[in-house]
Write a protein that holds these residues in place. Structure first.
Motif, PDB file in Angstrom:
ATOM      1  N   HIS A 583     -14.772  29.892   2.112  1.00 34.39           N
ATOM      2  CA  HIS A 583     -13.310  29.851   1.887  1.00 34.39           C
ATOM      3  C   HIS A 583     -12.947  29.935   0.399  1.00 34.39           C
ATOM      4  O   HIS A 583     -11.968  29.324  -0.042  1.00 34.39           O
ATOM      5  CB  HIS A 583     -12.709  28.576   2.492  1.00 34.39           C
ATOM      6  N   LEU A 584     -13.713  30.699  -0.372  1.00 28.41           N
ATOM      7  CA  LEU A 584     -13.461  30.840  -1.807  1.00 28.41           C
ATOM      8  C   LEU A 584     -12.567  32.061  -2.018  1.00 28.41           C
ATOM      9  O   LEU A 584     -13.044  33.174  -2.259  1.00 28.41           O
ATOM     10  CB  LEU A 584     -14.782  30.979  -2.565  1.00 28.41           C
ATOM     11  N   GLN A 585     -11.257  31.842  -1.944  1.00 27.42           N
ATOM     12  CA  GLN A 585     -10.319  32.968  -1.925  1.00 27.42           C
ATOM     13  C   GLN A 585     -10.334  33.758  -3.221  1.00 27.42           C
ATOM     14  O   GLN A 585     -10.269  34.994  -3.204  1.00 27.42           O
ATOM     15  CB  GLN A 585      -8.908  32.459  -1.650  1.00 27.42           C
ATOM     16  N   ALA A 586     -10.409  33.065  -4.361  1.00 24.78           N
ATOM     17  CA  ALA A 586     -10.383  33.764  -5.647  1.00 24.78           C
ATOM     18  C   ALA A 586     -11.587  34.691  -5.780  1.00 24.78           C
ATOM     19  O   ALA A 586     -11.448  35.864  -6.188  1.00 24.78           O
ATOM     20  CB  ALA A 586     -10.356  32.754  -6.793  1.00 24.78           C
ATOM     21  N   LEU A 587     -12.773  34.206  -5.422  1.00 24.39           N
ATOM     22  CA  LEU A 587     -13.971  35.040  -5.510  1.00 24.39           C
ATOM     23  C   LEU A 587     -13.963  36.136  -4.449  1.00 24.39           C
ATOM     24  O   LEU A 587     -14.458  37.244  -4.692  1.00 24.39           O
ATOM     25  CB  LEU A 587     -15.222  34.167  -5.376  1.00 24.39           C
ATOM     26  N   ALA A 588     -13.394  35.827  -3.287  1.00 21.12           N
ATOM     27  CA  ALA A 588     -13.288  36.856  -2.244  1.00 21.12           C
ATOM     28  C   ALA A 588     -12.387  38.000  -2.713  1.00 21.12           C
ATOM     29  O   ALA A 588     -12.704  39.186  -2.509  1.00 21.12           O
ATOM     30  CB  ALA A 588     -12.742  36.238  -0.961  1.00 21.12           C
ATOM     31  N   SER A 589     -11.279  37.667  -3.347  1.00 24.01           N
ATOM     32  CA  SER A 589     -10.361  38.698  -3.856  1.00 24.01           C
ATOM     33  C   SER A 589     -11.026  39.529  -4.946  1.00 24.01           C
ATOM     34  O   SER A 589     -10.870  40.756  -5.001  1.00 24.01           O
ATOM     35  CB  SER A 589      -9.094  38.038  -4.403  1.00 24.01           C
ATOM     36  N   ARG A 590     -11.777  38.850  -5.813  1.00 22.33           N
ATOM     37  CA  ARG A 590     -12.477  39.580  -6.879  1.00 22.33           C
ATOM     38  C   ARG A 590     -13.548  40.502  -6.289  1.00 22.33           C
ATOM     39  O   ARG A 590     -13.760  41.620  -6.772  1.00 22.33           O
ATOM     40  CB  ARG A 590     -13.109  38.579  -7.841  1.00 22.33           C
ATOM     41  N   THR A 591     -14.209  40.037  -5.227  1.00 24.14           N
ATOM     42  CA  THR A 591     -15.219  40.875  -4.566  1.00 24.14           C
ATOM     43  C   THR A 591     -14.575  42.096  -3.915  1.00 24.14           C
ATOM     44  O   THR A 591     -15.131  43.212  -3.954  1.00 24.14           O
ATOM     45  CB  THR A 591     -15.973  40.045  -3.500  1.00 24.14           C
ATOM     46  N   ALA A 615      -6.578  42.505  -1.028  1.00 24.03           N
ATOM     47  CA  ALA A 615      -6.824  41.571  -2.135  1.00 24.03           C
ATOM     48  C   ALA A 615      -5.619  41.386  -3.040  1.00 24.03           C
ATOM     49  O   ALA A 615      -5.537  40.388  -3.778  1.00 24.03           O
ATOM     50  CB  ALA A 615      -8.006  42.067  -2.971  1.00 24.03           C
ATOM     51  N   LEU A 616      -4.674  42.336  -2.992  1.00 22.58           N
ATOM     52  CA  LEU A 616      -3.600  42.352  -3.986  1.00 22.58           C
ATOM     53  C   LEU A 616      -2.686  41.127  -3.885  1.00 22.58           C
ATOM     54  O   LEU A 616      -2.313  40.522  -4.908  1.00 22.58           O
ATOM     55  CB  LEU A 616      -2.791  43.642  -3.823  1.00 22.58           C
ATOM     56  N   GLU A 617      -2.335  40.738  -2.680  1.00 25.68           N
ATOM     57  CA  GLU A 617      -1.393  39.622  -2.510  1.00 25.68           C
ATOM     58  C   GLU A 617      -1.937  38.295  -3.065  1.00 25.68           C
ATOM     59  O   GLU A 617      -1.257  37.646  -3.861  1.00 25.68           O
ATOM     60  CB  GLU A 617      -1.016  39.480  -1.038  1.00 25.68           C
ATOM     61  N   PRO A 618      -3.156  37.853  -2.669  1.00 25.42           N
ATOM     62  CA  PRO A 618      -3.661  36.603  -3.243  1.00 25.42           C
ATOM     63  C   PRO A 618      -3.882  36.670  -4.753  1.00 25.42           C
ATOM     64  O   PRO A 618      -3.695  35.665  -5.459  1.00 25.42           O
ATOM     65  CB  PRO A 618      -4.988  36.368  -2.507  1.00 25.42           C
ATOM     66  N   ILE A 619      -4.241  37.865  -5.268  1.00 21.31           N
ATOM     67  CA  ILE A 619      -4.447  37.982  -6.720  1.00 21.31           C
ATOM     68  C   ILE A 619      -3.128  37.822  -7.456  1.00 21.31           C
ATOM     69  O   ILE A 619      -3.034  37.104  -8.459  1.00 21.31           O
ATOM     70  CB  ILE A 619      -5.115  39.335  -7.060  1.00 21.31           C
ATOM     71  N   LEU A 620      -2.074  38.490  -6.969  1.00 20.49           N
ATOM     72  CA  LEU A 620      -0.774  38.379  -7.642  1.00 20.49           C
ATOM     73  C   LEU A 620      -0.174  36.980  -7.484  1.00 20.49           C
ATOM     74  O   LEU A 620       0.594  36.528  -8.329  1.00 20.49           O
ATOM     75  CB  LEU A 620       0.187  39.432  -7.079  1.00 20.49           C
ATOM     76  N   ALA A 621      -0.541  36.291  -6.401  1.00 18.68           N
ATOM     77  CA  ALA A 621       0.013  34.950  -6.168  1.00 18.68           C
ATOM     78  C   ALA A 621      -0.737  33.881  -6.953  1.00 18.68           C
ATOM     79  O   ALA A 621      -0.122  32.976  -7.519  1.00 18.68           O
ATOM     80  CB  ALA A 621      -0.029  34.625  -4.669  1.00 18.68           C
ATOM     81  N   HIS A 622      -2.073  33.953  -6.997  1.00 14.16           N
ATOM     82  CA  HIS A 622      -2.863  32.870  -7.581  1.00 14.16           C
ATOM     83  C   HIS A 622      -3.838  33.305  -8.671  1.00 14.16           C
ATOM     84  O   HIS A 622      -4.453  32.446  -9.304  1.00 14.16           O
ATOM     85  CB  HIS A 622      -3.680  32.170  -6.477  1.00 14.16           C
ATOM     86  N   GLY A 623      -4.006  34.615  -8.859  1.00 12.68           N
ATOM     87  CA  GLY A 623      -5.029  35.078  -9.794  1.00 12.68           C
ATOM     88  C   GLY A 623      -4.608  34.990 -11.249  1.00 12.68           C
ATOM     89  O   GLY A 623      -3.444  34.769 -11.586  1.00 12.68           O
TER      90      GLY A 623
END
Length: 717
Positions: A583-591, A615-623
């Motif tokens: 459940h590592l969302q930041a690393l999943a988005s980067r992957t 990946a775009l939505e979680p990155i723009l929200a929390h990245g």
């Protein structure tokens, strides 16, 4: 020494708060005493100095007159007989009235010397002043029957006061009450506000002076142990701990052979403390031996509380070794709840939450467990554990890639009022939990390019946790990592490289990973690959999933250097599986960004854009800003690679404008140069000559400023 004019109410309050510390604390030099009083009430300080001057420069009758004019505690409302001042005046008068004439004369000569030493030196001088010197029995915790009058008589009959020379002044032992007050204050400050305690060297000097006059003072040995732990001195800390329990066992209060208050209790807690010491220094075999000894003695004495503490350290030791200790931890929580030990039960649950996070439990499961502990904390007013729980919540949200939630929890902790009573002017924001929260905030600010805010946070951290304090290593490592990332983003690899040894000294794993990053950026591919493989093996043994994923991403990037995109694909899929499993969302988005880039390079831009949208939505929200800029720049390149329509090219230009704003915030000129290059190409395709020339001019200005060869834009994310 009362003044004729009325003292203001605020000054009177400050003076009343100062009286008790002055009575309980060690003797001060006259200059220090007057300055302390002057800070509270300048009028009173001036009156004290005038009265002392009258007595010191006058005759013996002036001191006699002072004692005869003291307010009567029985009738004077300012010094009532049961008040702190009233009791002190009564004791002082009784002691003075018991003195013989020769002792009164010696007291007067001592007073003269005390004043004239101050009067003869510069205002900011450091020369010591004589204080009433007690013998060794004053340091004995059992000598509580000595009265103030007896002590004063003994001090004034001492030959030290018969012929004291100015250059022979030396500091004598503190009285029993002064020593106890000093030790209690320093121990409290070491626990709650390390910054306000004496510095390690100065505190060591004071304790050595104290132990010189009374080597059997057990509490002084224990404070010496705490002080040595601050500077990680294994030799002194071990010896001080052993000396403490030796003195405790030999003292009169430890006369029983066993039981809660006897000889056996000291032995088992001595072994337990020794085990905790070796745990902190990483001596796992010695810690295990000491822990087994403590368990054996506790079982013989049927001490369930000690056994619970032993069980807590046992699962902690197993965790430090890298073993799975969840079964031990669960047993510890159940037994602590059974014996009504909420502190140990809560620590056990916190440990289970940590293990659950490492094992890939979902966020809602961990937060439910923390909610149960919070109920326990508030029920029993466990303020320290409330702070630890919030700090752990911040770390969990950061690990799961929810930066907004992490920031909210950090603000909650920093604005929380402590439930602990505040003593010695301590503010309850110098604990490890506050240091962790501030470090997370600094990293969150740095990710968004707010380096001004990051600087202010570190300025506050350096004030609250100076380099000599035990929690300073947290912000030191955090500061080094932020500096490293900033230099890497700016393309200043020569500035990032010297930071690697400093990071490795604080954390070997982080240091190795960043060394590989620098080598990769310097095109030393073989060395970087060797370090990454070594690091991956180590992290698999220690089950450090986050670092494993980062290593896999970096290894895939190394394959890109040789245009071997298909070889890196299995590594990226493995990283994606791990990040989703845990459940590592930041690393999943980067992957997913890396996967989208790989697919773009393999000639399937439609699938690349489809993966990127996930990946775009979680990155723009929390990245972080760098990830946002890279994601938008990759989206524009995917749009360029698709069927070129005027609309799609226009959308790509606007996407690059947004990416450029992110890179400008970070002052990342290498990335900006790539953006301007792509924009110039797009404007040229659309026939927009003026815009093309403008972007080309910006590209050339950045290229001239950087003076480094531009890496092919198509070959990096």
């Amino acid at each position: 020494m009362m003044t004729t004019s009325k003292i203001a109410l605020q000054e009177k309050r400050r003076l009343n708060k100062l009286i008790l510390p002055l009575q309980q604390g060690p003797d001060l030099q006259l200059g220090q005493f007057l300055k302390t009083v002057e800070d509270c009430c300048p009028q009173t300080a001036f009156a004290v100095k005038i009265r002392l001057n009258e007595m010191a420069d006058g005759e013996l009758k002036d001191m006699e007159f002072f004692f005869t004019t003291l307010p009567n505690p029985t009738f004077d409302s300012e010094a009532y007989k049961t008040s702190v001042v009233g009791l002190f005046i009564r004791h002082m008068l009784l002691a003075y009235n018991k003195l013989s004439f020769s002792q009164v004369y010696k007291l007067y000569k001592s007073l003269q010397h005390y004043y004239h030493v101050y009067d003869a030196k510069p205002v900011d001088g450091q020369m010591g002043v004589p204080t009433f010197v007690a013998d060794d029995s004053d340091m004995d915790l059992t000598s509580t029957e000595v009265t103030i009058g007896d002590k004063m008589e003994r001090e004034l009959d001492s030959p030290l006061y018969a012929s004291v020379e100015l250059n022979q002044i030396s500091r004598g032992p503190l009285s029993q009450k002064q020593a106890e007050y000093f030790l209690a204050k320093q121990a409290y400050l070491l626990k709650n506000d390390d910054n306000k305690a004496l510095r390690p060297a100065k505190l060591q000097e004071e304790l050595n002076n104290m132990l010189k006059f009374n080597p059997d003072f057990a509490e002084a040995h224990y404070l010496n142990y705490l002080n040595s732990m601050r500077v990680q001195d294994i030799y002194i800390s071990t010896h001080s701990l052993l000396h403490y329990f030796d003195r405790l066992i030999l003292s009169g209060s430890e006369g029983k052979s066993n039981g809660d208050e006897g000889y056996g209790r000291s032995l088992r807690y001595a072994a337990l403390n020794l085990a905790s010491l070796h745990c902190r220094f990483g001596h796992y075999q010695l810690a295990d031996l000491a822990l087994q000894e403590a368990i054996r003695i506790a079982q013989e004495s049927n001490d369930h509380v000690c056994l619970q503490h032993c069980l807590s350290w046992l699962y902690t030791l197993e965790q430090m070794k890298g073993s799975d200790s969840s079964v031990l931890t669960e047993d510890s929580v159940k037994m602590a709840a059974h014996f009504c030990l909420p502190y140990l039960a809560s620590l056990g649950i916190q440990s289970l939450v940590q293990q659950g996070a490492v094992q890939g439990k979902s966020a809602h499961e961990l937060m439910d467990a923390l909610k149960d502990t919070d109920i326990l904390h508030w029920k029993h007013s466990l303020s320290e554990l409330i702070e630890i729980s919030l700090a752990q919540t911040i770390s969990i949200w950061r690990m799961y890639g929810k930066s907004t939630m992490a920031q909210q929890q950090a603000q909650l902790l920093l604005n929380m009022s402590s439930l602990e009573p505040v003593n010695f002017g301590v503010t309850q924001n110098n604990t490890e939990a506050f240091a962790v929260a501030l470090c997370h905030l600094a990293e969150l600010h740095a990710e968004q390019g707010l380096y001004g805010g990051t600087t202010e946070i570190f300025k506050h951290l350096k004030e609250q946790f100076p380099p000599h304090t035990q929690h300073a290593k947290l912000w030191m490592l955090c500061d080094l990592k932020i500096q490293f990332e900033k230099h890497m983003n700016d393309g200043k690899y020569h500035l990032a490289q010297p930071l690697v040894p400093a990071i490795r000294a604080q954390n070997k794993t982080e240091g190795l990973y960043r060394k590989a990053q620098v080598l990769k950026s310097l095109s030393r591919t073989t060395e970087a690959y060797r370090i990454l493989q070594k690091l991956q093996v180590h992290c698999e043994k220690t089950r450090c999933t986050e670092t494993i994923i980062r290593v896999l991403l970096s290894t895939a990037e190394l394959h890109w250097e040789s245009s071997d995109f298909s070889t890196g694909l299995p590594l990226l899929l493995q990283a994606l599986t791990l990040s989703r499993k845990h459940h590592l969302q930041a690393l999943a988005s980067r992957t997913l960004l890396h996967l989208a880039f790989t697919q773009l390079m393999l000639g399937v831009p439609e699938q690349a854009l489809s993966v990127l949208h996930e990946a775009l939505e979680p990155i723009l929200a929390h990245g972080g800003i760098m990830d946002k800029g890279r994601a938008l720049m990759l989206a524009a390149r995917c749009q360029m690679a698709l069927v070129a329509t005027r609309h799609s090219l226009t959308v790509a230009i606007h996407t690059l404008d947004e990416a450029a704003s992110y890179f400008s915030t970070l002052n990342c000129k290498e990335r900006l140069r790539d953006v301007r290059y792509l924009q110039a190409r797009l404007h040229s395709s659309l026939g927009q000559t003026a815009q093309r020339n403008r972007c080309a001019m910006l590209f050339h200005l950045l290229d001239r400023e950087l003076q480094t060869p531009r890496a092919p834009t198509d070959m990096r994310l």
